[in-house]
Design an enzyme around this catalytic site. Sequence first.
Site, PDB file in Angstrom:
ATOM      1  N   SER A 251     -20.898 183.101 -26.891  1.00 15.20           N
ATOM      2  CA  SER A 251     -22.315 182.877 -26.635  1.00 15.20           C
ATOM      3  C   SER A 251     -23.137 183.679 -27.651  1.00 15.20           C
ATOM      4  O   SER A 251     -23.002 183.457 -28.854  1.00 15.20           O
ATOM      5  CB  SER A 251     -22.652 183.245 -25.191  1.00 15.20           C
ATOM      6  OG  SER A 251     -23.918 182.756 -24.830  1.00 15.20           O
TER       7      SER A 251
ATOM      8  N   HIS B  89     -20.583 176.185 -20.103  1.00 14.61           N
ATOM      9  CA  HIS B  89     -20.700 177.456 -20.808  1.00 14.61           C
ATOM     10  C   HIS B  89     -19.771 178.520 -20.224  1.00 14.61           C
ATOM     11  O   HIS B  89     -19.308 179.407 -20.935  1.00 14.61           O
ATOM     12  CB  HIS B  89     -22.146 177.952 -20.754  1.00 14.61           C
ATOM     13  CG  HIS B  89     -22.444 179.041 -21.728  1.00 14.61           C
ATOM     14  ND1 HIS B  89     -22.440 178.838 -23.092  1.00 14.61           N
ATOM     15  CD2 HIS B  89     -22.747 180.360 -21.547  1.00 14.61           C
ATOM     16  CE1 HIS B  89     -22.730 179.969 -23.707  1.00 14.61           C
ATOM     17  NE2 HIS B  89     -22.922 180.905 -22.797  1.00 14.61           N
TER      18      HIS B  89
END
Length: 681
Positions: free
Chosen positions: A535, A651
């Site tokens: 990320s 994610h």
Amino acid sequence: MKQKHLSDFLSKLELLQDDTALRWVAEQNNITMTKFARSGRFQDMQQTILRSLNDQENIPWGEHYHDMVYNFWQDDNHPRGIWRRTHQTSYMTADPQWEIVLDIDYLNEEEGANWSFCGAELLYPDFVRALIFLSRGGDACEIREFDLINKTFIRDGFFLPESKSSVAWFDENTLLLALDDGEDTVTTSGYPRCVSRWQRGTLPQEATLIYAGETTDMMVSAWHDFTQGFEKTLVQCERDFFHRQTYLLTAQGKLLSIDIPDDASCGFFNAWLLVLLTTSWRIADKTYPAGALLTMDFTSFQQGERNFTILFTPDEHTVLQNYCSTRDYLILNLNRDMVGRVEILKEENGMWCNVETLILPDFVTVSASGVDTKSNRYQVVSEGFLQPCSISYGDLDNKTLHQLKHEPACFDKADFEVTQHFVQSLDGTYIPYFQIATKGLELTGNHPTLLYGYGGFGVSLIPEYMGAKGATWLQKGGVYVVANIRGGGEYGPEWHQAALQQHRHRAYEDFAAVARDLVTRGVTCAARLAAQGGSNGGLLIGNMLTDYPALFGALLCEVPLLDMANYHRWLAGASWIAEYGDPDIAEEWQWLQTYSPFDKVSSDVIYPPVLFTTGTHDDRVSPAHARKMVARMKQQGHNNVWLYEETNAGHGGAQDNSQLAFYHAMTEEFLWQMLTEWQQG
């Protein structure tokens, strides 16, 4: 590929479900899996990781509701998991007797769906109803009302289709609703911008408006505090990640602002208002420092008084991570040089005192939380890089605390040790990092070493049990390192702010300094040093690739941000402008382009091998970042670049343990191959 065709193709890759893009992704996945998911070593690691994930002795983490404990559990018999419950007396035993409340695998079979369980919110005070959150892989959830007595979804109950809506119970027939119902209802970040009161039996679009934020805000939300005798409804508008305004909703429907600095956060403990500062706050002739926790009577505060008591003041080593409470006690979870400790406070006659401090040795971190707000029971969680997680339960009324459950050990820790080191970054700041390695490690400069970092959004990296990685990495001769670089929250707000926006380079300089120190100290060499991050940490790894390629032998870049010219246009990207900057503003693009890996990668530079990973259902950081980076690098002629895109993941990663085991084994096989090939070359 000609430039025009490449540009058209890159545009295709931004379309997450485009057929051309998905065919290309499938081709890249096949190349990656053929190289890194076929060896005997991969298969051994996969089985080791899967056994650890499915171990029946793993702690069944529970949420307490009166005398019942709820737990979500996944194993080889329940790949998508079961939501189950038991009585608290049974939970305290070595072998709790569980009752299945909702079987997600059965639900998927029954509905022909692909749901993952994303949590539940139970209705206070009887906890006989719940709002269930179901996802197909991303952050967006379908929300359904559930009967906890009959264990069935309620026909014609509260329901919202898959979206980024948020809901909270107000009472049995009313929800506080932040609705994502299309373009007009969301902010530029893709989150709800309005809060409403939604009555049972009506459409969500007909809910009574409470508050409307601006399209340029990040999101709005609301919740009800059910603490008996101190009930209140709160509405919050988050302008961006670091600035917000919180309101008290009166019984008459009026919003009263809680006037604290917009970069501070507020909480409540019985009659008390709690304010955690991000920057210093001057009131009259007194200044409260950044990172301090303040308190005073909430009613008095709303009437204009400002007689705060300081509950915590940070120092150069210690910061407040978070706080929570039992019925009568306030629990502070602190971080001292990246290791957690706990302080328990009590108020008597307006005076606050510390009644207990919990500290563990050997870089073992400890945190605590209240079990509920009707008692003084609390739980303590401890773990270290080499110490499996354990959970203890205590009661502050009778001063008891005893260990209840602990995770099974995944490897023998006897041969390993944790050490902490500090290195000067380019501007002279000392950067700490943890090293986990064989005891008395011979400094030959030859050990395969994996360096992990994040460095953003005030997130702190503290000791966590290595789990199966202890077997698949440490026991195979690897060294594991965690860098506590700026941008994180390890030393409080200033540590985070030091690497914001135009100062982002400091986080990358810090990480590079740790990498160099590992070589200088003789732990490893560049050819045997890998780095990993996801990320925002993927952006970190992207910058290691483009700016520090000579320092590394391999890079693992997970669910990354890489195209900083366009990140704010995709999915939740606009919500991070306060962290990085706005590329549509010329002045800010000047610094953003200095750490935009997609814009910096060049055909003229030799880069270390790099594996980019992402998820097709990632609705937070667009898979376009990783896809486009791989396509551009391959077009530039770089051969040691791979992509793996998990088609059923968002994610947060894979949805079941077998997928997780496959992913972690494959990425570690990539690292082992890249860090050892040089010997064979």
